[in-house]
Design a protein around this motif. Structure first.
Motif, PDB file in Angstrom:
ATOM      1  N   ARG A  23      -4.970  -2.704  -7.332  1.00 10.75           N
ATOM      2  CA  ARG A  23      -4.901  -3.526  -8.531  1.00 10.75           C
ATOM      3  C   ARG A  23      -6.247  -4.115  -8.895  1.00 10.75           C
ATOM      4  O   ARG A  23      -6.626  -4.174 -10.071  1.00 10.75           O
ATOM      5  CB  ARG A  23      -3.870  -4.649  -8.315  1.00 10.75           C
ATOM      6  CG  ARG A  23      -3.586  -5.453  -9.562  1.00 10.75           C
ATOM      7  CD  ARG A  23      -2.425  -6.394  -9.354  1.00 10.75           C
ATOM      8  NE  ARG A  23      -2.123  -7.132 -10.567  1.00 10.75           N
ATOM      9  CZ  ARG A  23      -1.146  -8.036 -10.678  1.00 10.75           C
ATOM     10  NH1 ARG A  23      -0.366  -8.273  -9.628  1.00 10.75           N
ATOM     11  NH2 ARG A  23      -0.944  -8.658 -11.811  1.00 10.75           N
ATOM     12  N   LEU A  24      -6.990  -4.555  -7.896  1.00 10.77           N
ATOM     13  CA  LEU A  24      -8.292  -5.162  -8.144  1.00 10.77           C
ATOM     14  C   LEU A  24      -9.422  -4.444  -7.416  1.00 10.77           C
ATOM     15  O   LEU A  24     -10.570  -4.890  -7.477  1.00 10.77           O
ATOM     16  CB  LEU A  24      -8.281  -6.636  -7.718  1.00 10.77           C
ATOM     17  CG  LEU A  24      -7.289  -7.536  -8.461  1.00 10.77           C
ATOM     18  CD1 LEU A  24      -7.295  -8.931  -7.841  1.00 10.77           C
ATOM     19  CD2 LEU A  24      -7.652  -7.626  -9.945  1.00 10.77           C
ATOM     20  N   LYS A  25      -9.108  -3.371  -6.747  1.00 10.23           N
ATOM     21  CA  LYS A  25     -10.113  -2.687  -5.934  1.00 10.23           C
ATOM     22  C   LYS A  25     -10.647  -1.442  -6.638  1.00 10.23           C
ATOM     23  O   LYS A  25      -9.917  -0.756  -7.344  1.00 10.23           O
ATOM     24  CB  LYS A  25      -9.530  -2.294  -4.576  1.00 10.23           C
ATOM     25  CG  LYS A  25      -9.213  -3.484  -3.680  1.00 10.23           C
ATOM     26  CD  LYS A  25      -8.710  -3.009  -2.328  1.00 10.23           C
ATOM     27  CE  LYS A  25      -8.427  -4.191  -1.399  1.00 10.23           C
ATOM     28  NZ  LYS A  25      -7.959  -3.744  -0.063  1.00 10.23           N
ATOM     29  N   ARG A  26     -11.910  -1.201  -6.425  1.00  9.09           N
ATOM     30  CA  ARG A  26     -12.563   0.001  -6.921  1.00  9.09           C
ATOM     31  C   ARG A  26     -13.319   0.663  -5.774  1.00  9.09           C
ATOM     32  O   ARG A  26     -13.973  -0.007  -4.975  1.00  9.09           O
ATOM     33  CB  ARG A  26     -13.565  -0.318  -8.046  1.00  9.09           C
ATOM     34  CG  ARG A  26     -12.943  -0.932  -9.293  1.00  9.09           C
ATOM     35  CD  ARG A  26     -12.094   0.072 -10.047  1.00  9.09           C
ATOM     36  NE  ARG A  26     -11.629  -0.472 -11.310  1.00  9.09           N
ATOM     37  CZ  ARG A  26     -10.546  -1.219 -11.459  1.00  9.09           C
ATOM     38  NH1 ARG A  26      -9.821  -1.529 -10.390  1.00  9.09           N
ATOM     39  NH2 ARG A  26     -10.181  -1.662 -12.645  1.00  9.09           N
ATOM     40  N   GLU A  27     -13.208   1.977  -5.711  1.00 12.81           N
ATOM     41  CA  GLU A  27     -13.915   2.726  -4.678  1.00 12.81           C
ATOM     42  C   GLU A  27     -15.095   3.460  -5.300  1.00 12.81           C
ATOM     43  O   GLU A  27     -14.956   4.121  -6.319  1.00 12.81           O
ATOM     44  CB  GLU A  27     -12.966   3.736  -4.028  1.00 12.81           C
ATOM     45  CG  GLU A  27     -13.597   4.525  -2.903  1.00 12.81           C
ATOM     46  CD  GLU A  27     -12.602   5.512  -2.310  1.00 12.81           C
ATOM     47  OE1 GLU A  27     -12.524   6.638  -2.855  1.00 12.81           O
ATOM     48  OE2 GLU A  27     -11.896   5.155  -1.354  1.00 12.81           O
ATOM     49  N   ARG A  28     -16.260   3.315  -4.710  1.00 18.48           N
ATOM     50  CA  ARG A  28     -17.458   3.961  -5.236  1.00 18.48           C
ATOM     51  C   ARG A  28     -17.693   5.298  -4.552  1.00 18.48           C
ATOM     52  O   ARG A  28     -17.615   5.390  -3.325  1.00 18.48           O
ATOM     53  CB  ARG A  28     -18.681   3.061  -5.041  1.00 18.48           C
ATOM     54  CG  ARG A  28     -18.636   1.767  -5.853  1.00 18.48           C
ATOM     55  CD  ARG A  28     -19.943   1.016  -5.718  1.00 18.48           C
ATOM     56  NE  ARG A  28     -19.937  -0.191  -6.534  1.00 18.48           N
ATOM     57  CZ  ARG A  28     -21.012  -0.968  -6.688  1.00 18.48           C
ATOM     58  NH1 ARG A  28     -22.146  -0.668  -6.062  1.00 18.48           N
ATOM     59  NH2 ARG A  28     -20.944  -2.042  -7.461  1.00 18.48           N
ATOM     60  N   THR A  29     -17.984   6.297  -5.354  1.00 21.11           N
ATOM     61  CA  THR A  29     -18.275   7.631  -4.835  1.00 21.11           C
ATOM     62  C   THR A  29     -19.587   8.130  -5.433  1.00 21.11           C
ATOM     63  O   THR A  29     -19.779   8.068  -6.652  1.00 21.11           O
ATOM     64  CB  THR A  29     -17.153   8.626  -5.186  1.00 21.11           C
ATOM     65  OG1 THR A  29     -15.914   8.124  -4.684  1.00 21.11           O
ATOM     66  CG2 THR A  29     -17.428   9.994  -4.564  1.00 21.11           C
ATOM     67  N   ALA A  30     -20.480   8.598  -4.584  1.00 18.39           N
ATOM     68  CA  ALA A  30     -21.768   9.130  -5.051  1.00 18.39           C
ATOM     69  C   ALA A  30     -21.626  10.626  -5.333  1.00 18.39           C
ATOM     70  O   ALA A  30     -21.121  11.377  -4.497  1.00 18.39           O
ATOM     71  CB  ALA A  30     -22.846   8.885  -4.012  1.00 18.39           C
TER      72      ALA A  30
END
Length: 317
Positions: A23-30
């Motif tokens: 809901r409030l989380k974002r995962e970063r991917t390079a």
């Protein structure tokens, strides 16, 4: 030795993508769009810059033009750093994107050129000379008072080419310049580019999925895949390296079943004409001799491997 106009050493570009995982989380991917790219383009070259979708062609071109900043490596174009010297570089390069126009949609073609005259601060005499030359070479005389939105795709492309060259750029980047054009328009654009490179020495970097453009215009090709150079060299040497099959086309005296000869496979039959695929390093004279001794042979021709087949083999390997 010709002076390098574009010099890229260990060039890279990494994007950071953010994906929602809660809901409030974002995962970063390079995502590494370009990695360890090394390329040198000399003044006066006409380079074919090709690769599959997602290979990194557009990203690297955007770095060459100063639109994107590299994540790493060294890049110089016409002696300038594209990001730091963006304004100076804009006066040294021309860009044509086949699916986008740099012309003003509702203005007559003449007015679009006049605006570029002022934007680039082109000396009046030079502007008049260039406009006359390119309008004449590209057959735009009767279209100068036509709004851009009323031009056909081929006419607009010729207008975009003129617009990109009015300020005498050192290097011209072309992204799909013949996409969607009919056969006649393609021929006009190809002949113009060949003459431009040969007679004025304009360096051209051509990115396209139409490999006929590459075959008709470029001696050197750079194939980029997964963000790095997969091949850099002469088109003829690429053919030899991949060793794609050649084709022997035979016309027999009468229609018949596929011919049976060692070292060749019939790939197509159309009445008395048959197409036989055989290895690039095989002796064509011996193959023709065998066919002639066993069948009533009327005519024969040899076709080299299509560039599409060569590139396909390179990608798969």
């Amino acid at each position: 030795m010709p002076t390098p106009l574009i010099e890229a050493e260990h060039l890279s570009k990494t994007y950071t993508l953010r994906k929602k995982t809660g809901r409030l989380k974002r995962e970063r991917t390079a995502v590494e769009a370009v990695r360890d790219l090394n390329l040198s383009v000399s003044e006066g070259e006409l380079l074919g810059y090709i690769g599959p979708n997602g290979a990194g062609k557009s990203t690297s071109i955007k770095m060459f033009t100063g639109i994107l900043a590299p994540s790493g490596g060294v890049l110089r174009v016409a002696g300038l750093e594209p990001i730091r010297d963006r304004k100076q570089l804009a006066r040294r390069i021309g860009v044509v994107f086949g699916q986008r126009t740099t012309l003003w949609w509702d203005l007559p073609l003449r007015d679009s050129f006049a605006l570029l005259h002022r934007m680039y601060a082109i000396p009046d005499a030079r502007y008049a000379e260039n406009l006359k030359r390119y309008v004449g070479l590209l057959g735009l005389e009767d279209l100068l008072d036509t709004p851009v939105r009323q031009l056909s795709l081929g006419q607009r492309m010729r207008g975009d080419l003129t617009a990109a060259l009015l300020h005498d750029p050192s290097v011209l980047y072309l992204d799909e310049p013949t996409i969607g054009l009919d056969v006649t328009s393609k021929m006009v654009v190809r002949e113009f580019l060949a003459d431009l490179n040969r007679e004025q020495g304009t360096t051209i970097v051509l990115t396209t999925h139409d490999l006929d453009d590459i075959e008709r215009l470029c001696r050197r090709v750079v194939v980029i895949d997964h963000g790095t150079v997969a091949y850099d060299g002469q088109l003829a040497a690429l053919r030899a390296r991949i060793a794609a099959d050649r084709t022997l086309v035979v016309d027999l005296a009468a229609p018949g079943p596929p011919v049976q000869v060692p070292g060749a496979v019939v790939t197509r039959v159309d009445g008395p004409r048959q197409w036989l695929a055989f290895p690039a390093d095989a002796n064509a004279a011996e193959l023709i001799s065998v066919v002639a001794s066993r069948y009533g042979l009327v005519d024969v021709s040899i076709r080299e491997a299509d560039i599409e087949d060569v590139i396909r083999e390179l990608y798969s390997s």
